[in-house]
Design a protein around this motif. Structure first.
Motif, PDB file in Angstrom:
ATOM      1  N   SER A   8       0.833  -1.200   0.000  1.00 41.76           N
ATOM      2  CA  SER A   8       0.000   0.000   0.000  1.00 41.76           C
ATOM      3  C   SER A   8       0.871   1.255   0.000  1.00 41.76           C
ATOM      4  O   SER A   8       2.082   1.196   0.245  1.00 41.76           O
ATOM      5  CB  SER A   8      -0.926   0.018   1.216  1.00 41.76           C
ATOM      6  N   GLU A   9       0.255   2.403  -0.258  1.00 43.74           N
ATOM      7  CA  GLU A   9       1.000   3.663  -0.287  1.00 43.74           C
ATOM      8  C   GLU A   9       1.350   4.143   1.117  1.00 43.74           C
ATOM      9  O   GLU A   9       2.382   4.772   1.332  1.00 43.74           O
ATOM     10  CB  GLU A   9       0.186   4.737  -1.015  1.00 43.74           C
ATOM     11  N   VAL A  10       0.473   3.866   2.075  1.00 45.99           N
ATOM     12  CA  VAL A  10       0.680   4.336   3.451  1.00 45.99           C
ATOM     13  C   VAL A  10       0.624   3.141   4.391  1.00 45.99           C
ATOM     14  O   VAL A  10      -0.245   2.278   4.263  1.00 45.99           O
ATOM     15  CB  VAL A  10      -0.401   5.365   3.849  1.00 45.99           C
ATOM     16  N   ASN A  11       1.548   3.100   5.331  1.00 43.39           N
ATOM     17  CA  ASN A  11       1.556   2.029   6.324  1.00 43.39           C
ATOM     18  C   ASN A  11       0.780   2.487   7.555  1.00 43.39           C
ATOM     19  O   ASN A  11       1.183   3.424   8.247  1.00 43.39           O
ATOM     20  CB  ASN A  11       2.993   1.673   6.708  1.00 43.39           C
ATOM     21  N   LEU A  12      -0.333   1.833   7.832  1.00 43.63           N
ATOM     22  CA  LEU A  12      -1.163   2.189   8.987  1.00 43.63           C
ATOM     23  C   LEU A  12      -0.817   1.369  10.223  1.00 43.63           C
ATOM     24  O   LEU A  12      -1.343   1.635  11.308  1.00 43.63           O
ATOM     25  CB  LEU A  12      -2.647   1.987   8.641  1.00 43.63           C
ATOM     26  N   SER A  13       0.042   0.375  10.071  1.00 44.95           N
ATOM     27  CA  SER A  13       0.326  -0.556  11.174  1.00 44.95           C
ATOM     28  C   SER A  13       1.651  -0.234  11.860  1.00 44.95           C
ATOM     29  O   SER A  13       2.461  -1.111  12.127  1.00 44.95           O
ATOM     30  CB  SER A  13       0.341  -1.996  10.658  1.00 44.95           C
ATOM     31  N   GLN A  14       1.877   1.021  12.141  1.00 45.32           N
ATOM     32  CA  GLN A  14       3.143   1.431  12.726  1.00 45.32           C
ATOM     33  C   GLN A  14       3.257   1.039  14.195  1.00 45.32           C
ATOM     34  O   GLN A  14       2.303   1.160  14.952  1.00 45.32           O
ATOM     35  CB  GLN A  14       3.303   2.952  12.611  1.00 45.32           C
ATOM     36  N   SER A  15       4.431   0.572  14.570  1.00 49.59           N
ATOM     37  CA  SER A  15       4.749   0.453  15.990  1.00 49.59           C
ATOM     38  C   SER A  15       5.579   1.672  16.367  1.00 49.59           C
ATOM     39  O   SER A  15       6.262   2.262  15.524  1.00 49.59           O
ATOM     40  CB  SER A  15       5.508  -0.843  16.288  1.00 49.59           C
ATOM     41  N   ILE A  16       5.506   2.043  17.638  1.00 52.46           N
ATOM     42  CA  ILE A  16       6.163   3.284  18.068  1.00 52.46           C
ATOM     43  C   ILE A  16       6.928   3.062  19.373  1.00 52.46           C
ATOM     44  O   ILE A  16       6.695   2.083  20.081  1.00 52.46           O
ATOM     45  CB  ILE A  16       5.131   4.433  18.226  1.00 52.46           C
ATOM     46  N   VAL A  17       7.847   3.973  19.655  1.00 49.38           N
ATOM     47  CA  VAL A  17       8.577   3.974  20.922  1.00 49.38           C
ATOM     48  C   VAL A  17       8.030   5.122  21.759  1.00 49.38           C
ATOM     49  O   VAL A  17       7.944   6.266  21.300  1.00 49.38           O
ATOM     50  CB  VAL A  17      10.093   4.132  20.713  1.00 49.38           C
TER      51      VAL A  17
END
Length: 317
Positions: A211-220
């Protein structure tokens, strides 16, 4: 029998990280204590420790791998950890629960090619395309980043909102079992389980790395208290962490990187040889659009009374 052997492997993998969660507490008040799961997202933290990068940058960092996300978030909320690797949904729920904390960077998923999640159809379902999922219950973990991702993927594909359905199977191992046994027609799973499912006959109808945008980001995430009192230590920790990311990106097939994946992440031996080393984007932050959309979804699901703003969630310094 094949599925039973597969589940045994998964259960062992789930249990192993818990063996590390009993590390003795460190008395050094200037050290940073960071809670992690043994997954791809955490790999640069572990590799930085193994390579001596924290010492190189002059900071003491204690990594605490947990056997479950719930235990990790509870420890962070109780003030036992300075930092936590998690996702946007959990970060907002932690804030709602009264723990002031801010996102300092994206761990995995800044680019669409990072951190694969896949919408998968059961081998017995006959489903071949994303549009076939209208009115089909997709197995997710309710009110999680996976639930959000499933909803948004189907909405972007043109499925009417009232035709987007889900069923709650929080356990990844049980979700995989239900998918492969045909107990559910579809499920959303992260790698490496998504790759394992495809190897066993599941049909990938959507891969979010395409996809163009990743919505499944993990964060610190770091607590505001730690950001106020240990800002220098956090900067040095992140410098080491980003250096480890750059090393992995430059040496994806090098023996020490592959060995770290085997040692610190839960990639099953069955697929290890074909499993691609993840790539990372050092120093990235979630976009305002992703924060806004995630918060709005949480309001829709009654997880929040009011959406948090970008400045509420992100430490922009």
């Amino acid at each position: 029998m094949k599925i039973k052997k597969l589940l045994l492997v998964l259960l062992i993998l789930v249990m192993i990280p818990g063996l590390y969660s009993c590390k003795d507490k460190i008395s050094d008040e200037r050290s940073l204590k960071i809670g992690l799961l043994s997954i791809d997202d955490s790999l640069p933290f572990f590799l930085a420790e193994k390579m001596g990068l924290y010492e190189k940058h002059g900071v003491k960092v204690e990594l605490y791998p947990f056997g479950s996300a719930a235990d990790k978030e509870a420890a962070f909320a109780a003030g036992e950890l300075d930092g936590d690797m998690t996702d946007l949904i959990v970060a907002a729920l932690i804030k709602k629960g009264g723990t002031d904390a801010k996102i300092v960077c994206v761990a995995l998923g800044a680019e669409s090619s990072e951190g694969r999640f896949a919408l998968l159809a059961s081998p017995q379902s006959g489903i071949k395309e994303l549009r076939d999922l209208a009115n089909v219950e997709v197995a997710v973990g309710n009110n999680t980043i996976v639930h959000y991702l499933s909803d948004r993927i189907q909405l972007m594909a043109g499925t009417a909102e009232d035709q987007i359905k889900s069923t709650n199977i929080p356990s990844l191992a049980l979700r995989l079992e239900a998918l492969l046994n045909g107990q559910v027609q579809a499920a959303l799973l992260p790698d490496p389980l998504a790759s394992l499912a495809v190897m066993n006959g599941a049909v990938c109808v959507y891969d979010d790395t395409k996809s163009e945008v990743n919505l499944s980001q993990s964060i610190v995430l770091f607590s505001q208290k730690s950001l106020d009192e240990k800002s220098s230590e956090i900067e040095k920790c992140l410098a080491a962490y980003f250096e480890a990311m750059e090393y992995i990106n430059a040496n994806p097939d090098k023996e020490d990187v592959r060995q770290a994946i085997k040692e610190f992440t839960s990639v099953p031996e069955l697929i290890f040889e074909s499993y691609r080393t993840p790539s990372y984007t050092p120093g990235s932050l979630p976009s305002e659009e992703i924060i806004e959309d995630t918060m709005n979804w949480m309001v829709e699901k009654a997880l929040l009374e009011q959406a948090y703003s970008y400045s509420d969630m992100v430490y922009e310094r």
